[in-house]
Write a protein that holds these residues in place. Sequence first.
Motif, PDB file in Angstrom:
ATOM      1  N   SER A 251       0.917  -1.215   0.090  1.00  9.89           N
ATOM      2  CA  SER A 251       0.007  -0.074   0.081  1.00  9.89           C
ATOM      3  C   SER A 251       0.956   1.207  -0.150  1.00  9.89           C
ATOM      4  CB  SER A 251      -0.889  -0.051   1.258  1.00  9.89           C
ATOM      5  OG  SER A 251      -1.872  -1.148   1.413  1.00  9.89           O
ATOM      6  N   LEU A 252       1.886   1.348   0.934  1.00 10.53           N
ATOM      7  CA  LEU A 252       2.624   2.324   0.988  1.00 10.53           C
ATOM      8  C   LEU A 252       3.634   2.723  -0.148  1.00 10.53           C
ATOM      9  CD1 LEU A 252       3.817   2.291   4.808  1.00 10.53           C
ATOM     10  CD2 LEU A 252       2.124   3.676   3.647  1.00 10.53           C
ATOM     11  N   MET A 253       4.036   1.587  -0.991  1.00  7.32           N
ATOM     12  CA  MET A 253       4.759   1.617  -2.271  1.00  7.32           C
ATOM     13  C   MET A 253       3.702   2.098  -3.147  1.00  7.32           C
ATOM     14  SD  MET A 253       8.107   0.588  -1.749  1.00  7.32           S
ATOM     15  CE  MET A 253       8.589  -0.398  -3.263  1.00  7.32           C
ATOM     16  N   GLY A 290      -7.505  -7.174   2.461  1.00  8.26           N
ATOM     17  CA  GLY A 290      -6.689  -6.779   1.475  1.00  8.26           C
ATOM     18  C   GLY A 290      -5.665  -5.593   1.399  1.00  8.26           C
ATOM     19  N   CYS A 291      -5.544  -4.956   0.609  1.00  5.65           N
ATOM     20  CA  CYS A 291      -4.376  -3.855   0.554  1.00  5.65           C
ATOM     21  C   CYS A 291      -4.668  -2.905  -0.897  1.00  5.65           C
ATOM     22  CB  CYS A 291      -2.959  -4.246   0.695  1.00  5.65           C
ATOM     23  SG  CYS A 291      -2.286  -5.266  -0.672  1.00  5.65           S
ATOM     24  N   ALA A 292      -3.718  -1.747  -0.956  1.00  5.22           N
ATOM     25  CA  ALA A 292      -3.844  -1.327  -2.265  1.00  5.22           C
ATOM     26  C   ALA A 292      -3.529  -1.984  -3.461  1.00  5.22           C
ATOM     27  CB  ALA A 292      -2.667  -0.098  -2.074  1.00  5.22           C
ATOM     28  N   MET A 293      -4.490  -1.752  -4.584  1.00  6.43           N
ATOM     29  CA  MET A 293      -4.164  -2.530  -5.842  1.00  6.43           C
ATOM     30  C   MET A 293      -3.371  -1.882  -6.665  1.00  6.43           C
ATOM     31  SD  MET A 293      -7.906  -4.475  -5.817  1.00  6.43           S
ATOM     32  CE  MET A 293      -7.235  -6.094  -6.968  1.00  6.43           C
ATOM     33  N   ILE A 294      -2.178  -2.045  -7.030  1.00  5.20           N
ATOM     34  CA  ILE A 294      -1.306  -1.302  -8.129  1.00  5.20           C
ATOM     35  C   ILE A 294      -2.175  -1.302  -9.553  1.00  5.20           C
ATOM     36  CG2 ILE A 294      -0.192  -3.300  -8.655  1.00  5.20           C
ATOM     37  CD1 ILE A 294       0.932   0.149  -8.698  1.00  5.20           C
ATOM     38  N   ILE A 299      -5.386   1.905 -13.452  1.00  3.55           N
ATOM     39  CA  ILE A 299      -6.616   2.075 -14.204  1.00  3.55           C
ATOM     40  C   ILE A 299      -7.133   3.469 -13.910  1.00  3.55           C
ATOM     41  CG2 ILE A 299      -8.899   1.157 -14.748  1.00  3.55           C
ATOM     42  CD1 ILE A 299      -7.907  -1.597 -14.422  1.00  3.55           C
ATOM     43  N   ASN A 300      -7.265   3.706 -12.356  1.00  9.44           N
ATOM     44  CA  ASN A 300      -8.270   4.902 -11.781  1.00  9.44           C
ATOM     45  C   ASN A 300      -7.477   6.144 -12.283  1.00  9.44           C
ATOM     46  OD1 ASN A 300     -10.503   5.763 -10.595  1.00  9.44           O
ATOM     47  ND2 ASN A 300      -9.050   6.281  -8.978  1.00  9.44           N
ATOM     48  N   VAL A 301      -6.082   5.860 -11.863  1.00  8.16           N
ATOM     49  CA  VAL A 301      -5.224   7.302 -11.864  1.00  8.16           C
ATOM     50  C   VAL A 301      -4.612   7.544 -13.500  1.00  8.16           C
ATOM     51  CG1 VAL A 301      -3.013   8.643 -11.073  1.00  8.16           C
ATOM     52  CG2 VAL A 301      -4.654   7.128  -9.403  1.00  8.16           C
TER      53      VAL A 301
END
Length: 505
Positions: A251-253, A290-294, A299-301
């Motif tokens: 997530s932090l990465m 879960g955690c952040a999804m790269i 896709i979003n950003v």
Amino acid sequence: MTAVTPTRDSASRYRIEPTVMQALRSPRLLTREVLAGLVVALALIPEAIAFSIIAGVDPRVGLFSSFIMAVAIAFLGGRPAMITAATGAIALVIAPVAREYGMDYFIATVLLGGLIQIVLALLGVAKLMRFIPRSVMVGFVNALAILIFTSQFPQLIGVPWLVYPLVAVGLLVMYLMPRITKVIPAPLVAIVLLTAAVVVFAWNVPNVGDQGELPESLPALFIPNVPLTFETLQIIAPYALAMAVVGLLESLMTAKLVDDITDTHSRKTREALGQGAANVLSGAFGGMGGCAMIGQTMINVKASGARTRISTFLAGVFLLVLVLALGDVVAIIPMAALVAVMILVSIATFDWHSIRLSTLKRMPKSETAVMLITVIATVWTHNLAVGVILGVIAAMIMFARRVAHFVSVTRTLSDNGDTAHYAVDGELFFASSNDLTTQFEYADDPDTVVIDMSRSHVWDASTVAALDAIVTKYENHGTNVTIQGLNDTAAAFHGRLTGNLGAGH
């Protein structure tokens, strides 16, 4: 007079525009955020189902988890526009619990993992991100791009031949669409067009419905039925700790990656706290965590241009609406469309500049080696934490080796030859101080030796031990030694440890 630019305060430093209120007041920005959330929701469905299968739980567990975590992180997280949901990294870590101990222990692990993340956030673990070198970050990004691409292989092997032209058309649409208009996200256009084509021509290709059963009711509160004993803690704690570390690291990465893409700063400690709280909420409603999804974040950003929490919130809401109210429609979306989206994401995520011949020629070999170690370790283990940790260790070793050669010792004799002056230049720590003892001429020096440390700094006990060994060697030759020029911090450190380390005596 020279103009002085005032430093931004903390609040303005972390102010990311457009804000939620700015987006709500602008029809153009709001449309972009809404459509981005819809695209992400569509991409989340097959991923959440696939990760549920990896974890060994019902597909509904992953879908509910993705809904809860996306909505929760929209309010609690520190990085706007980042997508958090059920992930493969977390699924792989905690899968053995579901397989060996059952669903109740599985949910208890998710809850404990979230609590550990909150504790780690309060302890300031997010601040450790500053110690991750750029070469590790580049390796992390490239490895993620490779993993996103290779994760599409199951949808491309042993499938009807029509899948391949559909994927190609999807990629072509997403490549050309931004040249025509950026109002509607290109991935959404590709998904709609390919779905319409499959329905109109009645092509028989794999679709979302083939991935698993979609839920038909809202998630309910789930209290795991496990004994509150030390034995239970022994079972779930190792998996919960691994889940917490892997989740926070990824997530932090990812947050740092989005910071770089958008040229903004985000609150990493708040993000870590938000991830922990989101996992606790996910577990409380029977989710897998879960955690952040790269992939979905890109896709979003990057693909859709979203910048606010609106897109993250709506991704969760749309996900729930799609699987509950429009499950039959979602089920007919061809997997080829989503595969095309993920392939485009992997291409956009990869840092192509890092592997150009011109870059490799200019870049120090140690930096390239660290990047490759991170990529290979991550792809080999399918574990981002392992890759990043090995990359950081490799970077530390190579940095220590490089800095070890920056220390020099210069010897001069006084005019009458009765005093030898040594000037030590460089940073002294365990790697550079090991060879320090070999750079003095003990037997050939006069009775008085002065060691000038004014252009060096003592960083650790290894250096103090080396200085002690030098003094001892000179004393054995009957030579009087004076160490001078230490700054106040180094002098206090040296004075506290010298003679008490056992080395050289």
